[in-house]
Design a protein around this motif. Structure first.
Motif, mmCIF file in Angstrom:
data_model
loop_
_atom_site.group_PDB
_atom_site.id
_atom_site.type_symbol
_atom_site.label_atom_id
_atom_site.label_comp_id
_atom_site.label_asym_id
_atom_site.label_seq_id
_atom_site.Cartn_x
_atom_site.Cartn_y
_atom_site.Cartn_z
ATOM 1 N N TYR A 253 -7.130 -0.553 -12.295
ATOM 2 C CA TYR A 253 -6.134 -1.290 -11.697
ATOM 3 C C TYR A 253 -5.865 -0.669 -10.229
ATOM 4 C CZ TYR A 253 -1.595 -2.996 -10.168
ATOM 5 O OH TYR A 253 -0.267 -3.333 -9.700
ATOM 6 N N SER A 254 -5.673 0.341 -10.048
ATOM 7 C CA SER A 254 -5.531 1.081 -8.834
ATOM 8 C C SER A 254 -6.952 0.914 -7.872
ATOM 9 C CB SER A 254 -5.043 2.534 -8.740
ATOM 10 O OG SER A 254 -3.898 2.463 -9.451
ATOM 11 N N ARG A 255 -8.127 1.192 -8.645
ATOM 12 C CA ARG A 255 -9.455 1.048 -7.767
ATOM 13 C C ARG A 255 -9.545 -0.459 -7.183
ATOM 14 N NH1 ARG A 255 -14.009 3.913 -7.331
ATOM 15 N NH2 ARG A 255 -13.289 5.309 -8.478
ATOM 16 N N ARG B 211 -11.063 3.907 1.569
ATOM 17 C CA ARG B 211 -12.159 4.103 0.853
ATOM 18 C C ARG B 211 -12.448 5.798 0.631
ATOM 19 N NH1 ARG B 211 -14.178 -0.869 3.813
ATOM 20 N NH2 ARG B 211 -14.528 -2.162 2.471
ATOM 21 N N ASN B 212 -11.940 6.355 1.666
ATOM 22 C CA ASN B 212 -12.098 7.928 1.164
ATOM 23 C C ASN B 212 -11.323 8.383 -0.003
ATOM 24 O OD1 ASN B 212 -13.870 8.297 3.336
ATOM 25 N ND2 ASN B 212 -11.944 8.772 4.874
ATOM 26 N N LEU C 62 0.892 -1.021 -0.165
ATOM 27 C CA LEU C 62 -0.156 0.073 0.005
ATOM 28 C C LEU C 62 0.771 1.246 -0.049
ATOM 29 C CD1 LEU C 62 -2.640 -0.932 2.555
ATOM 30 C CD2 LEU C 62 -2.813 -1.261 0.112
ATOM 31 N N SER C 63 2.223 1.101 0.104
ATOM 32 C CA SER C 63 2.969 2.453 0.225
ATOM 33 C C SER C 63 2.686 3.384 -1.090
ATOM 34 C CB SER C 63 4.476 2.037 0.147
ATOM 35 O OG SER C 63 4.730 1.254 -0.891
ATOM 36 N N ASP C 64 2.557 2.929 -2.071
ATOM 37 C CA ASP C 64 2.454 3.800 -3.216
ATOM 38 C C ASP C 64 1.135 4.483 -3.224
ATOM 39 O OD1 ASP C 64 1.302 1.361 -3.930
ATOM 40 O OD2 ASP C 64 1.326 1.793 -5.869
ATOM 41 N N LEU C 65 -0.030 3.769 -2.533
ATOM 42 C CA LEU C 65 -1.371 4.263 -2.538
ATOM 43 C C LEU C 65 -1.586 5.274 -1.118
ATOM 44 C CD1 LEU C 65 -3.350 0.946 -3.411
ATOM 45 C CD2 LEU C 65 -2.763 2.836 -4.856
ATOM 46 N N ARG D 250 -7.157 -2.622 -6.564
ATOM 47 C CA ARG D 250 -6.172 -2.808 -5.440
ATOM 48 C C ARG D 250 -6.755 -2.418 -3.876
ATOM 49 N NH1 ARG D 250 -0.540 -0.464 -6.682
ATOM 50 N NH2 ARG D 250 -0.166 -1.094 -4.729
ATOM 51 N N ILE D 251 -7.184 -1.013 -4.241
ATOM 52 C CA ILE D 251 -7.680 -0.406 -3.134
ATOM 53 C C ILE D 251 -9.126 -1.032 -2.256
ATOM 54 C CG2 ILE D 251 -8.666 1.660 -2.149
ATOM 55 C CD1 ILE D 251 -7.026 3.283 -4.165
ATOM 56 N N GLU D 252 -9.804 -1.308 -3.270
ATOM 57 C CA GLU D 252 -11.079 -2.374 -2.892
ATOM 58 C C GLU D 252 -10.659 -3.689 -2.201
ATOM 59 O OE1 GLU D 252 -13.145 -2.854 -6.362
ATOM 60 O OE2 GLU D 252 -14.349 -0.791 -6.379
ATOM 61 N N ALA D 253 -9.708 -4.212 -2.687
ATOM 62 C CA ALA D 253 -9.205 -5.444 -2.131
ATOM 63 C C ALA D 253 -8.452 -5.216 -0.752
ATOM 64 C CB ALA D 253 -8.167 -6.243 -3.092
ATOM 65 N N ALA D 254 -7.775 -4.249 -0.572
ATOM 66 C CA ALA D 254 -7.092 -4.142 0.400
ATOM 67 C C ALA D 254 -8.229 -3.544 1.449
ATOM 68 C CB ALA D 254 -6.022 -2.947 0.331
#
Length: 909
Positions: free
Chosen positions: A590-592, A577-578, A474-477, A594-598
């Protein structure tokens, strides 16, 4: 004659036999154990399934040898084959061998047949095979030279992973628009009967009771009257009624009228396969069937492409059988359509060379959209196919795992919305209680906490794992989000409370580290101190009360640490989520993803897993919830400690089953051949309601039962043997030997203890083999349970020994199963959990469970109108009240062993 055929002819074929083996190298001869072992260890020998032969000869194999099963997996990847000489002969279309000498000869024929197929392989298939054979030659695979002699050496330059990289050609899945919401159009009795008539017409047979069953099942497919009030039908159908087609008739009509949303759930994989076969009558075209009926299993049943790639790159240049296994699995990967490693076409025998867990989705490791193989992932493909399929064939464990997470809006097993699962058919419904018991049972243990720590921090120290922790994932996100970075840092720091890699060895010496390991050490001592035999071969358990001060203090300390962990997990999920909301216009898909899965994983762990652990710890000194039973446990396998922890189970697990699974649905059919309990003064349907959760629903279930069409008075005999001392291993083994000889094989022996099973196998294997009867044994032979049952089914005169639980996996029609023997009455084990349930459900609870076990085992015996079989209990004190488990028309005889043997010989002829 080619050099290849000359080499094959010169190789001796070896088949294990009593006291040694049969060896065939032009002529067949019997050799003693010493010579058999020497020849086997030399490697210059043809065998079928080296690990199995190794177990039979009780000697390790050579580093490499000519295993014909491996050649089959290379030449015919994805084709089902029972791992034996008989299985090879059947798969190759050869005459089935009748004797051990025939089996040895057939090994030559099978090997030569496979080489002949290589000679005729199309040119486009030869290139990949050449590359892999050349790579496996470096690993020392004995078949490589023969294969390259036929196909020729590769002209391309070999890379370190040449032939292994079958993941490169996998097709990508594509997303479709969301499916329509399911409708509520009813299925009438006439609809169900008409569809059944259509199905059975294709089979050329019809049964009146089957049509009545289909009509009764149709009730579950009508519209519900109010939210939370599903239409539930409890329908019992005796063996032979044809319940699978009986419920597929109304189910298929419903799915055609209303769209996706129908899930058929089973307890065993065998029945999943059977249902798919029966669906062939509904959808004869294989392509249409693949589209309209999708099989879904838990993630652990599918190949993880990333795990496989990393295993291949790690292993490709190393010598030995692990590399060979990876290479042969690569052949399967190239042809499989679903990646199901529990399916019939997967070469499961390779599990003896490497743990299959290395190439499946290990717990908590999936990185979802961050994975480079996300678009070719077999699991993601199955999930997406299931969303649109009119019929999904799943299992109880998966259904319950999904439902247990729906209530907090998180689903790591399948992100399809819960409302898509609006109708259920629960086949093998008598197992719903057990499935719910496992699915709704939290466990606070060293292994579970270590898994969570690894999920948060990634591998530590010398631990080898490709798993990446939250920081790396998650560091890049989170780099531009101070709130997310703060929560992430707190997660990493607070996870130090959890047990770390090597915790079990430190428990045994070296000293625990951190609050979790201190708690586990105190729990370990607590259990050992309260056990009658602290060094027992089996799992140990102890009630939580009374608690020592050290254990109580350790529980408080761990609870405080877990509370510090739960909060940042939830904060980090909210921050991610915010971020999705704030950057909705600029985030790539792709990024969305990843965020949803995390966020899903963080929410599940922060809102359910960790808070449940905290509640379990706090309850140790607080007020007890009467709906739960807690205890400490040291889990053991073959006498070795494998885990330590605090267990929590619902006393009645059908409460959450009704609340979270059945209650939200619109309708559910719960069916089985053994739903009801029978006996004097017993409400036959009460047990069905209690064991399925129907008694916790607001509206009563519709009930119906249909008896078996079989004539048990003519087809079955039941014997209770009065003169065998079940505590004397010699007497029990002698009884099994004589019973199996009297039936001429086709015997299934069921045991309540693994030690007894092993003692009997050791004593009867040789005399049975001398009589020409093969003996297979769970916990002895190096084969998985499915392969053992396949071997038993394939041989009409084989015998199989297994634990009582094996009965559910045995579906063997015909003469291959004509005798079932219990070593004693299968009473439930007197565990802490069983004690609590007996207090809740009454003293008759023991009898109910035991009758169900006897009834289910008897149901394995007679599977067709022509079958005949005998059922034997080696327990002189078998209570008469338990015998109501059997059909009333089946004769029951209490007699000595000699009279039993005579009766079996006369009845089975």
């Amino acid at each position: 004659m080619t050099s290849t055929s000359i080499l094959l002819r010169d190789l001796p074929a070896l088949v294990p036999a009593p006291g040694g083996a049969v060896v065939c190298d032009g002529e067949c001869r019997r050799v003693g154990m010493d010579e058999a072992r020497r020849l086997f260890r030399s490697g210059a020998v043809l065998v079928a399934h080296a690990a199995f032969v190794s177990g039979r000869l009780k000697t390790p194999p050579a580093a490499a040898l000519f295993d014909v099963m491996e050649l089959f997996a290379f030449v015919r990847p994805g084709m089902p084959c029972i791992p034996s000489t008989l299985g090879l002969a059947r798969a190759m279309g050869q005459p089935l061998p009748q004797t051990l000498e025939d089996q040895a000869r057939s090994l030559h024929e099978s090997a030569q047949g496979l080489i002949d197929l290589l000679h005729h392989a199309p040119e486009d298939a030869r290139g990949p095979m050449r590359m892999l054979a050349a790579s496996l030659k470096r690993a020392g695979w004995r078949w490589s030279n023969i294969i390259l002699d036929v196909l020729g050496e590769p002209t391309e330059k070999l890379s370190p992973i040449s032939g292994f990289e079958s993941w490169r050609g996998l097709p990508e899945w594509e997303d479709d628009a969301a499916p329509d919401k399911p409708g509520s159009l009813p299925v009438s009795a006439e609809d169900a009967r008409a569809r059944l008539s259509q199905l059975v017409h294709r089979m050329g047979e019809g049964r009146p009771e089957q049509a009545d069953y289909a009509e009764a099942a149709a009730f579950a497919f009508g519209p519900r009257d109010a939210a939370g009030t599903p239409r539930v039908a409890l329908v019992e159908a005796g063996t032979g009624v044809g319940k699978t087609l009986g419920y597929l008739a109304p189910a298929s009509v419903w799915s055609e009228k209303n769209g996706p949303g129908l899930w058929i759930s089973t307890y065993t994989r065998n029945l999943q396969r059977q249902i798919v076969q029966e669906l062939g009558h509904l959808y004869p075209d294989p392509e249409e069937r693949a589209e309209k009926a999708v099989v879904r299993k838990g993630r652990e049943n599918y190949l993880c492409v990333l795990n496989f790639e990393e295993a291949a790159k790690r292993q490709a240049l190393a010598p030995g059988q692990r590399t060979v296994a990876i290479g042969l699995i690569a052949r399967w990967v190239a042809v499989t359509s679903d990646g199901d490693v529990s399916g019939a076409g997967f070469p499961a025998f390779l599990g003896a060379s490497m743990p299959l867990s290395e190439i499946t989705d290990r717990r908590g490791e999936c990185v979802y959209a961050a994975c480079p193989h996300y678009r070719t992932c077999f699991i993601e493909r199955a999930i997406r196919r299931a969303r649109h399929a009119p019929i999904v064939v799943a299992n109880h464990a998966l259904v319950i795992a999904q439902a247990s997470q729906d209530w907090i809006g998180v689903d790591e097993t399948d992100d399809a919305p819960f409302e898509r699962r609006v109708r259920y058919v629960f086949d093998e419904g008598h197992h719903l209680f057990d499935a719910a018991d496992s699915g709704f049972a939290p466990l606070l243990s060293g292994t579970e906490m270590q898994d969570l720590r690894r999920w948060i921090r990634g591998p530590e120290g010398r631990a080898r794992s490709r798993m990446r922790g939250l920081q790396e994932r998650l560091s890049d996100l989170t780099q531009d989000d101070p709130e997310a970075q703060s929560a992430l840092g707190e997660c990493l720091n607070a996870s130090g409370v959890l047990s770390a890699e090597g915790w079990l060895s430190r428990l045994h010496g070296g000293g625990p580290r951190g609050p979790a390991e201190v708690f586990l050490a105190a729990a370990y001592q607590h259990v050992r101190a309260r056990s009658a035999d602290a060094d027992s071969f089996y799992t140990l358990e102890a009630e939580v009360e009374p608690l020592g001060e050290d254990l109580l203090a350790a529980a408080r300390d761990l609870s405080r640490g877990l509370k510090r962990l739960a909060a940042p997990l939830i904060r980090l999920a909210a921050a991610l989520r915010n971020q999705m909301d704030a950057k909705s216009e600029e985030l790539e898909s792709y990024s969305r993803a990843r965020i949803e899965a995390a966020a899903r994983g963080l929410t599940w762990r922060g809102k359910y897993v960790v808070p449940t652990w905290i509640q379990m710890l706090d309850n140790l000194e607080g007020e007890r919830d009467p709906e739960f039973t807690d205890w400490f446990e040291i889990a053991r396998e073959d006498g070795r400690d494998v885990d330590v922890g605090l267990e929590r189970h619902w006393v009645d697990p059908t409460i959450p089953l009704a609340r979270d699974v059945i209650g939200p649905a619109h309708g559910a059919l719960i069916t089985s051949a053994t739903l009801r309990d029978w006996g004097e003064g017993i409400d036959e349907w009460q047990s069905a309601e209690v064991r399925t959760g129907a008694n916790h629903l607001p509206e009563p279930a519709r009930r119906a039962s249909f008896g078996s069409p079989f004539k048990y008075g003519e087809q079955a005999r039941i014997f209770v043997v009065k003169d065998v001392n079940r505590r004397d291993a010699e007497q029990v083994a002698a009884a099994f030997r004589e019973l199996f000889l009297a039936s001429g094989g086709g015997g299934l022996g069921l045991f309540t203890a693994v030690r007894t099973l092993r003692a009997v196998e050791q004593r009867i294997a040789a005399p049975l083999a001398e009589a020409g009867l093969s003996l297979y044994a769970q916990h002895v032979d190096k084969l998985d349970t499915g392969a053992l049952v396949d071997l038993f089914r394939a041989e009409e005169n084989a015998c199989l020994l297994g634990t009582d639980a094996l009965r559910d996996g045995v579906d063997v029609p015909g003469r291959s199963l004509r005798l079932v023997v219990f070593d004693k009455v299968p009473w439930p084990k007197p565990t802490i959990l069983h004690k609590a349930r007996r207090a809740r459900f009454g003293k008759s609870y023991d009898d109910l469970l035991t009758r169900f076990r006897l009834k289910q085992a008897f149901g394995r015996l007679i599977r067709g109108r022509e079958d005949k079989g005998c059922f034997v209990i080696l327990e002189p004190a078998t209570p008469t009240r338990l015998l109501t488990a059997f059909p009333p028309e089946a004769p029951v005889m209490r007699c000595g062993l000699a009279e039993t043997l005579a009766g079996i010989r006369e009845f089975l002829g």
